[in-house]
Design an enzyme around this catalytic site. Structure first.
Site, mmCIF file in Angstrom:
data_model
loop_
_atom_site.group_PDB
_atom_site.id
_atom_site.type_symbol
_atom_site.label_atom_id
_atom_site.label_comp_id
_atom_site.label_asym_id
_atom_site.label_seq_id
_atom_site.Cartn_x
_atom_site.Cartn_y
_atom_site.Cartn_z
ATOM 1 N N HIS A 181 8.929 -26.349 0.338
ATOM 2 C CA HIS A 181 7.920 -27.100 -0.002
ATOM 3 C C HIS A 181 7.216 -26.255 -0.884
ATOM 4 O O HIS A 181 6.135 -27.125 -1.640
ATOM 5 C CB HIS A 181 7.918 -28.823 1.169
ATOM 6 C CG HIS A 181 8.617 -28.745 1.967
ATOM 7 N ND1 HIS A 181 9.797 -29.317 1.819
ATOM 8 C CD2 HIS A 181 9.303 -28.090 2.779
ATOM 9 C CE1 HIS A 181 10.458 -30.007 2.518
ATOM 10 N NE2 HIS A 181 10.163 -28.612 2.769
ATOM 11 N N GLU A 232 1.186 -1.124 -0.076
ATOM 12 C CA GLU A 232 -0.330 -0.008 0.276
ATOM 13 C C GLU A 232 0.928 1.335 0.191
ATOM 14 O O GLU A 232 0.420 2.193 -0.230
ATOM 15 C CB GLU A 232 -0.728 -0.093 1.077
ATOM 16 C CG GLU A 232 -2.294 -0.753 0.515
ATOM 17 C CD GLU A 232 -3.208 -0.398 1.776
ATOM 18 O OE1 GLU A 232 -3.888 -1.173 2.488
ATOM 19 O OE2 GLU A 232 -3.454 0.367 3.066
ATOM 20 N N LYS A 263 -13.186 1.268 -1.396
ATOM 21 C CA LYS A 263 -14.325 1.742 -0.674
ATOM 22 C C LYS A 263 -14.944 2.329 -1.169
ATOM 23 O O LYS A 263 -16.572 2.029 -1.156
ATOM 24 C CB LYS A 263 -13.498 2.246 0.390
ATOM 25 C CG LYS A 263 -12.878 1.860 1.371
ATOM 26 C CD LYS A 263 -12.295 2.255 2.574
ATOM 27 C CE LYS A 263 -11.512 1.809 3.892
ATOM 28 N NZ LYS A 263 -10.685 2.117 4.938
HETATM 29 O O1 PA5 Z 1 -3.288 1.380 5.873
HETATM 30 C C1 PA5 Z 1 -4.044 1.709 5.425
HETATM 31 O O2 PA5 Z 1 -5.003 3.088 5.810
HETATM 32 C C2 PA5 Z 1 -5.225 0.848 4.752
HETATM 33 O O3 PA5 Z 1 -5.264 -0.652 5.249
HETATM 34 C C3 PA5 Z 1 -6.496 0.819 6.202
HETATM 35 O O4 PA5 Z 1 -6.116 0.953 7.726
HETATM 36 C C4 PA5 Z 1 -7.338 -0.084 5.678
HETATM 37 O O5 PA5 Z 1 -8.396 0.380 4.651
HETATM 38 C C5 PA5 Z 1 -8.559 0.030 7.119
HETATM 39 O O6 PA5 Z 1 -9.076 1.022 7.455
HETATM 40 P P1 PA5 Z 1 -10.199 2.055 8.796
HETATM 41 O O7 PA5 Z 1 -9.204 1.770 9.699
HETATM 42 O O8 PA5 Z 1 -10.494 3.039 8.191
HETATM 43 O O9 PA5 Z 1 -11.242 1.210 8.027
#
Ligand code: PA5
Length: 462
Positions: A323, A294, A436
């Site tokens: 393996h 990310e 989202k």
């Molecule tokens: O790293 C990030 O920003 C995302 O992976 C969020 O943690 C994930 O989308 C969950 O979002 P939120 O904490 O707003 O529910």
């Protein structure tokens, strides 16, 4: 301190085609790395830099509130259920799996020292959710709902189901079974928490989900199951001090960031495999995958150019994936860097009995499982190197809070430095937000009607 051995990425060992001339590269990049580290440390207190995660190890107030609440509720609940997804779940999963006694949920109350079992619901599979709610007595469960934005559909739908069950079972008192971790002001979970009177913890401003493990997001669930969070914080602080060193020769996060970056852009190694030789670190590999993916997978650089960069992270577990994946890593495309994590001292020593001496497995007798696992780590390292496959080894003395605090913080800094090398914003996630928003539209959220129509059109032909 944890150590990084990068000998097996050097051209001396694996040749010029696949390896790096480390001395030359460290020299070439020493000024840039120095500036990056200095700049991260200068910017970390400024708003909207999304670098507040660099200060979490020093947040005494959170530590105090988390410990106070954990001691207040100790002994009151049989289970802890964490609701969250992505960065709101993976850090807690990684550290609890690593630091709790293995098979924690199967231990007796006494063996768990009176601390609750722990469950993470980080997906919305209807079958596994229904199964969990059949198995768990929610009235004896503390539910920690975690979401930074406060409105992620997966987490909030889980929460709605759980709240409904709890309220039917406990009436108005249901609220004492809920603790919310979210933004201090914005988001629907904040609004609901205030209306309903839940206990809340704050995810500080300018801390993104995947960098939030050392805020209440990770620390609260850990403290609730009795993990010593002070030792984690000590590990972060010591690592932070070490990583303030602007000299690339002394800074392991900068070294691994530069190695990954150069192997990608110069040698086409655009896959980063994280392979701990420890089952207890299996979710650390998942956490790393999210952090790396990310943060570094971006289509624009900081100057607005289209770049579409980002090495692909992959999880592997030693020895299991010897393996499964290692055949590919040894003989398939030479487009990867393998990160081994090697544990020097395990908590237990397990001897292999001297039996079947008259057979071909007799050589194992009298050795330990510990020796076998580390021999496998060493042999895989050598075998990859024989095939000229770049690999680094991160060694940790033992699996405890102190070393895990160091390890995860080191990866966070490594990611931030890699982001600067790629010249991208490592702290946003527009690709995640788009998915989202499309979900909100398809599920009929107000304000998303335009997108819903567009999506329905596309889905009709896709
Ligand atoms: O790293 C990030 O920003 C995302 O992976 C969020 O943690 C994930 O989308 C969950 O979002 P939120 O904490 O707003 O529910």
């Amino acid at each position: 301190m944890i150590q990084l051995n990068y000998r097996n990425v050097s051209s001396e060992i694996i040749g010029d085609e696949h390896g790096l001339n480390i001395d030359v590269e460290f020299e070439n990049y020493k000024e840039q790395i120095k500036n990056i580290i200095a700049s991260l440390n200068q910017r970390k207190d400024k708003p909207e830099q999304w670098l507040q995660w660099m200060n979490l190890g020093y947040n005494e107030e959170t530590l105090w509130y988390v410990k106070e609440y954990a001691s207040m509720v100790q002994g009151r609940f049989e289970n802890l259920l964490v609701l969250g997804i992505g960065g709101s779940a993976l850090g807690g999963m990684a550290l609890s799996e690593a630091l709790l006694s293995p098979y924690w949920n199967y231990l007796s109350d006494e063996e768990r020292g009176g601390y609750p079992r722990i469950f993470f619901l980080d997906n919305i599979d209807p079958d596994s959710m229904t199964g969990l709610f059949k198995m768990l007595d929610l009235s004896k469960t503390l539910v920690n709902v975690i979401t930074k934005s406060g409105d992620t559909a997966e987490t909030m739908s889980q929460f709605m189901v759980v709240k409904d069950i709890l309220e039917r079972e406990l009436g108005d008192n249901y609220r004492y079974n809920i603790v919310a971790t979210t933004d201090k002001k914005i988001g629907i979970l904040r609004q609901i928490s205030e209306q309903e009177g839940y206990k809340t913890f704050v995810i500080p401003d300018d801390v993104g989900g995947r960098f939030s493990v050392f805020s209440a997001v990770g620390l609260l669930p850990l403290a609730l199951v009795g993990i010593d969070i002070d030792s984690i914080v000590n590990g972060i602080k010591d690592m932070d001090l070490a990583l303030k060193n602007t000299d690339i020769r002394e800074n392991i996060a900068a070294q691994n960031a530069l190695i990954h970056y150069l192997l990608d852009v110069k040698k086409g190694k655009n896959i980063s495999v994280m392979m701990p030789y420890s089952s207890r670190l299996r979710y650390v590999a998942d956490w790393y995958v999210q952090l790396w993916a990310e943060s570094l997978g971006k289509n624009k650089d900081l100057d607005g150019n289209d770049v579409n960069v980002g090495p692909t992270p992959v999880k592997a577990i030693g020895a299991t994936d010897q393996h499964s994946q290692i055949q590919l890593y040894n003989e398939g495309l030479n487009n990867k860097i393998i990160n081994f994590i090697r544990v020097k001292n395990f908590d237990s020593t397990l001897e292999i009995p001297s039996i079947f001496e008259y057979t071909g497995i007799g050589y194992l007798g009298g050795k330990t499982i510990n020796q076998l696992l580390n021999a496998e780590a060493d042999s895989t390292r050598v075998s990859l190197t024989d095939y000229n496959r770049p690999n680094v080894t991160i060694s940790i003395d033992k699996i405890d809070g102190y070393h895990l605090g160091q390890l995860l913080y080191m990866f966070e800094v490594q990611t931030a430095i890699a982001g600067e090398l790629y010249n991208i914003n490592a702290f946003n996630q527009p690709g995640v937000e788009q998915a989202k928003n499309y979900t909100y539209a398809l599920m009929g959220r107000a304000g998303y009607e335009g997108s819903a129509e567009m999506l329905r059109g596309k889905l009709a032909v896709l």
